[in-house]
Scaffold this motif. Structure first.
Motif, PDB file in Angstrom:
ATOM      1  N   LEU A  41       0.845  -1.190   0.000  1.00 30.98           N
ATOM      2  CA  LEU A  41       0.000   0.000   0.000  1.00 30.98           C
ATOM      3  C   LEU A  41       0.881   1.240   0.000  1.00 30.98           C
ATOM      4  CD1 LEU A  41      -2.851   1.199   0.207  1.00 30.98           C
ATOM      5  CD2 LEU A  41      -2.646   1.031   2.680  1.00 30.98           C
ATOM      6  N   ASP A  42       0.564   2.124  -0.919  1.00 32.15           N
ATOM      7  CA  ASP A  42       1.343   3.339  -1.096  1.00 32.15           C
ATOM      8  C   ASP A  42       0.407   4.509  -0.800  1.00 32.15           C
ATOM      9  OD1 ASP A  42       3.471   4.848  -1.701  1.00 32.15           O
ATOM     10  OD2 ASP A  42       3.662   4.185  -3.781  1.00 32.15           O
ATOM     11  N   ALA A  43       0.313   4.874   0.489  1.00 30.62           N
ATOM     12  CA  ALA A  43      -0.743   5.802   0.882  1.00 30.62           C
ATOM     13  C   ALA A  43      -0.465   7.238   0.427  1.00 30.62           C
ATOM     14  CB  ALA A  43      -0.949   5.769   2.387  1.00 30.62           C
ATOM     15  N   ASP A  44       0.803   7.634   0.378  1.00 29.46           N
ATOM     16  CA  ASP A  44       1.127   8.932  -0.206  1.00 29.46           C
ATOM     17  C   ASP A  44       0.350  10.083   0.419  1.00 29.46           C
ATOM     18  OD1 ASP A  44       3.153   9.210  -1.905  1.00 29.46           O
ATOM     19  OD2 ASP A  44       1.995   9.011  -3.750  1.00 29.46           O
ATOM     20  N   ASP A  45       0.377  10.213   1.735  1.00 32.18           N
ATOM     21  CA  ASP A  45      -0.342  11.268   2.450  1.00 32.18           C
ATOM     22  C   ASP A  45      -1.850  11.168   2.266  1.00 32.18           C
ATOM     23  OD1 ASP A  45       2.173  12.405   3.004  1.00 32.18           O
ATOM     24  OD2 ASP A  45       2.109  13.494   1.107  1.00 32.18           O
ATOM     25  N   VAL A  64      -2.310  -0.089  -8.835  1.00 29.89           N
ATOM     26  CA  VAL A  64      -3.772  -0.110  -8.800  1.00 29.89           C
ATOM     27  C   VAL A  64      -4.237   1.040  -7.916  1.00 29.89           C
ATOM     28  CG1 VAL A  64      -5.809  -1.454  -8.176  1.00 29.89           C
ATOM     29  CG2 VAL A  64      -3.794  -2.614  -9.097  1.00 29.89           C
ATOM     30  N   TYR A  65      -5.041   1.901  -8.472  1.00 34.06           N
ATOM     31  CA  TYR A  65      -5.536   3.049  -7.714  1.00 34.06           C
ATOM     32  C   TYR A  65      -6.776   2.684  -6.919  1.00 34.06           C
ATOM     33  CZ  TYR A  65      -2.088   5.841  -9.961  1.00 34.06           C
ATOM     34  OH  TYR A  65      -0.884   6.339 -10.359  1.00 34.06           O
ATOM     35  N   LEU A  66      -6.890   3.285  -5.754  1.00 43.47           N
ATOM     36  CA  LEU A  66      -7.931   2.891  -4.808  1.00 43.47           C
ATOM     37  C   LEU A  66      -8.840   4.051  -4.454  1.00 43.47           C
ATOM     38  CD1 LEU A  66      -5.630   1.038  -2.273  1.00 43.47           C
ATOM     39  CD2 LEU A  66      -7.012  -0.029  -4.047  1.00 43.47           C
ATOM     40  N   ALA A  67     -10.120   3.718  -4.275  1.00 44.37           N
ATOM     41  CA  ALA A  67     -11.045   4.655  -3.640  1.00 44.37           C
ATOM     42  C   ALA A  67     -10.755   4.640  -2.138  1.00 44.37           C
ATOM     43  CB  ALA A  67     -12.488   4.220  -3.919  1.00 44.37           C
ATOM     44  N   PRO A  68     -11.183   5.684  -1.414  1.00 43.69           N
ATOM     45  CA  PRO A  68     -10.878   5.754   0.033  1.00 43.69           C
ATOM     46  C   PRO A  68     -11.298   4.508   0.807  1.00 43.69           C
ATOM     47  CG  PRO A  68     -11.740   7.853  -0.722  1.00 43.69           C
ATOM     48  CD  PRO A  68     -11.851   6.917  -1.889  1.00 43.69           C
ATOM     49  N   GLN A  69     -12.496   3.949   0.532  1.00 43.79           N
ATOM     50  CA  GLN A  69     -12.927   2.744   1.254  1.00 43.79           C
ATOM     51  C   GLN A  69     -12.043   1.560   0.909  1.00 43.79           C
ATOM     52  OE1 GLN A  69     -14.800   4.643  -0.684  1.00 43.79           O
ATOM     53  NE2 GLN A  69     -16.890   4.883   0.067  1.00 43.79           N
ATOM     54  N   GLN A  70     -11.590   1.511  -0.330  1.00 42.22           N
ATOM     55  CA  GLN A  70     -10.706   0.419  -0.741  1.00 42.22           C
ATOM     56  C   GLN A  70      -9.352   0.543  -0.065  1.00 42.22           C
ATOM     57  OE1 GLN A  70     -11.010   1.177  -4.960  1.00 42.22           O
ATOM     58  NE2 GLN A  70     -12.295  -0.618  -5.240  1.00 42.22           N
ATOM     59  N   GLU A  71      -8.904   1.764   0.116  1.00 48.13           N
ATOM     60  CA  GLU A  71      -7.628   1.970   0.797  1.00 48.13           C
ATOM     61  C   GLU A  71      -7.716   1.443   2.233  1.00 48.13           C
ATOM     62  OE1 GLU A  71      -6.611   5.981   1.651  1.00 48.13           O
ATOM     63  OE2 GLU A  71      -4.571   5.481   2.247  1.00 48.13           O
ATOM     64  N   LEU A  72      -8.850   1.739   2.907  1.00 43.69           N
ATOM     65  CA  LEU A  72      -9.045   1.244   4.272  1.00 43.69           C
ATOM     66  C   LEU A  72      -9.019  -0.282   4.290  1.00 43.69           C
ATOM     67  CD1 LEU A  72     -11.837   3.605   5.642  1.00 43.69           C
ATOM     68  CD2 LEU A  72      -9.451   3.485   6.374  1.00 43.69           C
ATOM     69  N   ARG A  73      -9.692  -0.875   3.315  1.00 49.63           N
ATOM     70  CA  ARG A  73      -9.792  -2.340   3.235  1.00 49.63           C
ATOM     71  C   ARG A  73      -8.402  -2.951   3.062  1.00 49.63           C
ATOM     72  NH1 ARG A  73     -10.214  -6.729   3.689  1.00 49.63           N
ATOM     73  NH2 ARG A  73     -11.746  -8.259   3.000  1.00 49.63           N
ATOM     74  N   ILE A  74      -7.645  -2.426   2.128  1.00 54.80           N
ATOM     75  CA  ILE A  74      -6.289  -2.926   1.867  1.00 54.80           C
ATOM     76  C   ILE A  74      -5.401  -2.663   3.072  1.00 54.80           C
ATOM     77  CG2 ILE A  74      -4.217  -2.446   0.505  1.00 54.80           C
ATOM     78  CD1 ILE A  74      -5.837  -3.942  -1.284  1.00 54.80           C
ATOM     79  N   GLY A  75      -5.604  -1.518   3.723  1.00 52.68           N
ATOM     80  CA  GLY A  75      -4.818  -1.191   4.896  1.00 52.68           C
ATOM     81  C   GLY A  75      -5.039  -2.217   6.009  1.00 52.68           C
ATOM     82  N   LEU A  76      -6.286  -2.665   6.143  1.00 53.48           N
ATOM     83  CA  LEU A  76      -6.601  -3.699   7.134  1.00 53.48           C
ATOM     84  C   LEU A  76      -5.859  -4.983   6.824  1.00 53.48           C
ATOM     85  CD1 LEU A  76     -10.427  -3.544   7.884  1.00 53.48           C
ATOM     86  CD2 LEU A  76      -8.552  -3.357   9.508  1.00 53.48           C
ATOM     87  N   MET A  77      -5.865  -5.363   5.539  1.00 57.97           N
ATOM     88  CA  MET A  77      -5.173  -6.589   5.139  1.00 57.97           C
ATOM     89  C   MET A  77      -3.672  -6.472   5.389  1.00 57.97           C
ATOM     90  SD  MET A  77      -7.113  -7.665   1.665  1.00 57.97           S
ATOM     91  CE  MET A  77      -5.751  -8.732   1.198  1.00 57.97           C
ATOM     92  N   ALA A  78      -3.124  -5.308   5.089  1.00 60.82           N
ATOM     93  CA  ALA A  78      -1.693  -5.102   5.297  1.00 60.82           C
ATOM     94  C   ALA A  78      -1.363  -5.201   6.777  1.00 60.82           C
ATOM     95  CB  ALA A  78      -1.285  -3.733   4.744  1.00 60.82           C
ATOM     96  N   ALA A  79      -2.280  -4.703   7.629  1.00 67.80           N
ATOM     97  CA  ALA A  79      -2.056  -4.775   9.070  1.00 67.80           C
ATOM     98  C   ALA A  79      -2.074  -6.226   9.536  1.00 67.80           C
ATOM     99  CB  ALA A  79      -3.122  -3.969   9.803  1.00 67.80           C
TER     100      ALA A  79
END
Ligand SMILES: [Zn+2]
Length: 82
Positions: A41-45, A64-79
């Motif tokens: 995940l490349d959150a970039d601020d 792959v570009y993400l919508a905000p909800q998708q970023e949260l979802r991927i962030g959970l998986m990364a965690a």
């Protein structure tokens, strides 16, 4: 710029999809497999969040570009993966 074209895509999973569908949406554009894909995940601020993907067998990189909800979802998986 290097002149190398970078593949870019928009993620196609929903925030409430199971992990397997989320990783499937990050599948390699060449071999269409997701199990050998390393992603980060490349959150970039928080601006223009995206996932940098690498398929090791193909040595193919894409983003792959993400919508905000998708970023949260991927962030959970990364965690969970960490
Ligand atoms: Zn591949």
């Amino acid at each position: 710029m290097s002149g190398v074209s970078t593949r870019a895509d928009t993620a196609r999973f929903r925030a409430d999809d199971p992990d397997i569908l989320v990783t499937a949406s990050l599948a390699c554009p060449l071999c269409l497999r997701s199990e050998d894909v390393a992603w980060r995940l490349d959150a970039d601020d928080g601006y223009d969040p995206s996932v940098q993907c690498l398929c090791r067998p193909c040595n193919e990189r894409w983003r792959v570009y993400l919508a905000p909800q998708q970023e949260l979802r991927i962030g959970l998986m990364a965690a969970h993966a960490a």
